[in-house]
Enzyme design. Sequence first.
Site, PDB file in Angstrom:
ATOM      1  N   LYS A 145     -14.283  -9.329  -5.481  1.00 50.87           N
ATOM      2  CA  LYS A 145     -12.968  -8.995  -6.056  1.00 50.87           C
ATOM      3  C   LYS A 145     -12.622  -9.898  -7.237  1.00 50.87           C
ATOM      4  O   LYS A 145     -13.147 -10.993  -7.383  1.00 50.87           O
ATOM      5  CB  LYS A 145     -11.887  -9.058  -4.973  1.00 50.87           C
ATOM      6  CG  LYS A 145     -11.982  -7.832  -4.080  1.00 50.87           C
ATOM      7  CD  LYS A 145     -10.822  -7.661  -3.160  1.00 50.87           C
ATOM      8  CE  LYS A 145     -11.009  -6.338  -2.420  1.00 50.87           C
ATOM      9  NZ  LYS A 145     -10.252  -6.280  -1.184  1.00 50.87           N
TER      10      LYS A 145
ATOM     11  N   ARG B  27     -15.475  -7.532   5.359  1.00 49.46           N
ATOM     12  CA  ARG B  27     -15.932  -6.318   4.657  1.00 49.46           C
ATOM     13  C   ARG B  27     -16.643  -6.765   3.394  1.00 49.46           C
ATOM     14  O   ARG B  27     -16.075  -7.497   2.582  1.00 49.46           O
ATOM     15  CB  ARG B  27     -14.708  -5.469   4.315  1.00 49.46           C
ATOM     16  CG  ARG B  27     -15.014  -4.162   3.609  1.00 49.46           C
ATOM     17  CD  ARG B  27     -13.711  -3.450   3.250  1.00 49.46           C
ATOM     18  NE  ARG B  27     -13.960  -2.167   2.610  1.00 49.46           N
ATOM     19  CZ  ARG B  27     -14.194  -2.005   1.318  1.00 49.46           C
ATOM     20  NH1 ARG B  27     -14.245  -3.062   0.504  1.00 49.46           N
ATOM     21  NH2 ARG B  27     -14.404  -0.802   0.824  1.00 49.46           N
TER      22      ARG B  27
HETATM   23  N1  HH2 Z   1     -10.981  -3.347  -0.416  1.00 47.68           N
HETATM   24  C1  HH2 Z   1     -11.381  -2.264  -1.109  1.00 47.68           C
HETATM   25  C2  HH2 Z   1     -11.393  -1.005  -0.488  1.00 47.68           C
HETATM   26  N2  HH2 Z   1     -11.063  -0.859   0.798  1.00 47.68           N
HETATM   27  N3  HH2 Z   1     -10.372  -1.814   2.856  1.00 47.68           N
HETATM   28  C3  HH2 Z   1     -10.001  -2.885   3.565  1.00 47.68           C
HETATM   29  N4  HH2 Z   1      -9.684  -2.749   4.874  1.00 47.68           N
HETATM   30  N5  HH2 Z   1      -9.940  -4.132   3.017  1.00 47.68           N
HETATM   31  C4  HH2 Z   1     -10.239  -4.334   1.701  1.00 47.68           C
HETATM   32  O1  HH2 Z   1     -10.135  -5.495   1.245  1.00 47.68           O
HETATM   33  C5  HH2 Z   1     -10.648  -3.221   0.899  1.00 47.68           C
HETATM   34  C6  HH2 Z   1     -10.694  -1.949   1.523  1.00 47.68           C
HETATM   35  C7  HH2 Z   1     -11.806  -2.414  -2.522  1.00 47.68           C
HETATM   36  O2  HH2 Z   1     -13.205  -2.566  -2.609  1.00 47.68           O
HETATM   37  P1  HH2 Z   1     -14.215  -1.359  -2.979  1.00 47.68           P
HETATM   38  O3  HH2 Z   1     -14.162  -0.311  -1.945  1.00 47.68           O
HETATM   39  O4  HH2 Z   1     -15.556  -1.882  -3.230  1.00 47.68           O
HETATM   40  O5  HH2 Z   1     -13.665  -0.841  -4.375  1.00 47.68           O
HETATM   41  P2  HH2 Z   1     -13.071   0.537  -4.815  1.00 47.68           P
HETATM   42  O6  HH2 Z   1     -11.744   0.660  -4.130  1.00 47.68           O
HETATM   43  O7  HH2 Z   1     -12.966   0.416  -6.303  1.00 47.68           O
HETATM   44  O8  HH2 Z   1     -14.010   1.622  -4.360  1.00 47.68           O
END
Ligand code: HH2
Length: 425
Positions: free
Chosen positions: A352, A387
């Site tokens: 992040k 995660r």
């Molecule tokens: N962060 C993201 C997405 N989902 N869910 C939980 N429970 N906690 C988190 O910190 C979290 C999440 C963001 O990461 P990512 O899925 O890689 O990015 P994007 O939303 O751009 O797909």
Amino acid sequence: MSPPERHRFAARVLDWGPPTEIARELEATESDPEGVGIMVRKARIYPVRVEEVALKAAPLLKQELLAVGGDAAHARGIADHSVASSPTVLLATWGQYQHLLPKLRRQPFGLRQVADEVERALRAYAGRGATHFVGAHRTLPLGARPSVLGVVNITPDSFSDGGRFLEPSAAIARAEVLVSEGADALDLGAESTRPGATPVSPDAEWRRLEPIVGAVVGRVMVPVSVDTRHAEVARRAVDAGADVVNDVEGLRDEAMRAVVARTGAGVIVMHMRGTPATMQQETASPDVRRDVYRALAALTDRAVDAGVDAAKIAVDPGLGFGKTAEQSLELLAHVGEFRSLGYPVVLGASRKSFLGWATGADEPAARVDAGVAAAVYAADRGVAVVRTHDVAPTVQALRLWERIETARRRLPESREARAATDGEL
Ligand code: HH2
């Protein structure tokens, strides 16, 4: 060799952690076992913050704490009646709380409820925590180290890996790789929630997920969660075999609460301000930890009222979701506090932007090491699930952490000391 005169007594501050370790350190003095049992309860102060204690209640609370040998910090304005209420930090050992709580329950002005909430928070924080996170079909055992939730993004635009796993075959292969690297569960997401991302309709989101959920569930043994804000997508995913709904909107939507309650899915209740489109304009908060804590308490209470099984809930403070980099760092620093809610804590720091802000690593792919460090820090604070996009290095780091922690949790010898560390208080 005789010790040098300056260090004749070799004074050494003990760097102890869990009560089991405290008990063993005390035993190592060959102290009387009964005494060890008593001293374990004196060996650590648990500071507990409560909000908005009424003007009439605050002095009573402080007086009762002083009477048991503890103390309480509240606003100066309580003394001259210039405030109507005050946040209060209670300072006491577990032994002192045992004397305090029954006394508080006999006091007026809301102190009975203060006592109930303090006890619940203490037991949740200091207890062993849940042993399992139960999903609709499969269960994630929560063990000595945090479980690793591996991310598979079936999106063209995710901030760190958008477009890499959009093809079903690539996404399914990625899921298998993450499990072979040691992922304890998988998180499938088909809508990017990065700041300002274009929202995806539930139909379009399901079109991305449909060929993947069933295939992944059929190929791997670990529980599978689906990262979605849409009730209809959640319902279809659980019907197709998914175990957990990972809702970045924390079950704000009534229809989502109903789906989770009806399907018996596990749920990750994550905190976010606003929506992905607006969240970075909504970061103002004088006290981010208090606000996120209160919001998660309200969201989980509402979910339970809607029929969601409390044993199937996990909470997540949502690093980066409507928070400045400083706020995300502060939430990471104090993530252990969220254990006081009584649910397993999930944390997603992986790649992040606050990690980039903190370390100077501009590209998400260059933040892997910082993400691993955050996962180890989170483990030390009692987080149950991390995660991550980077399963292999995270699992390796957490294996080392687990060996260290297992040594710290070795039980003391005597029955009395074991009894004192039971419930971990
Ligand atoms: N962060 C993201 C997405 N989902 N869910 C939980 N429970 N906690 C988190 O910190 C979290 C999440 C963001 O990461 P990512 O899925 O890689 O990015 P994007 O939303 O751009 O797909």
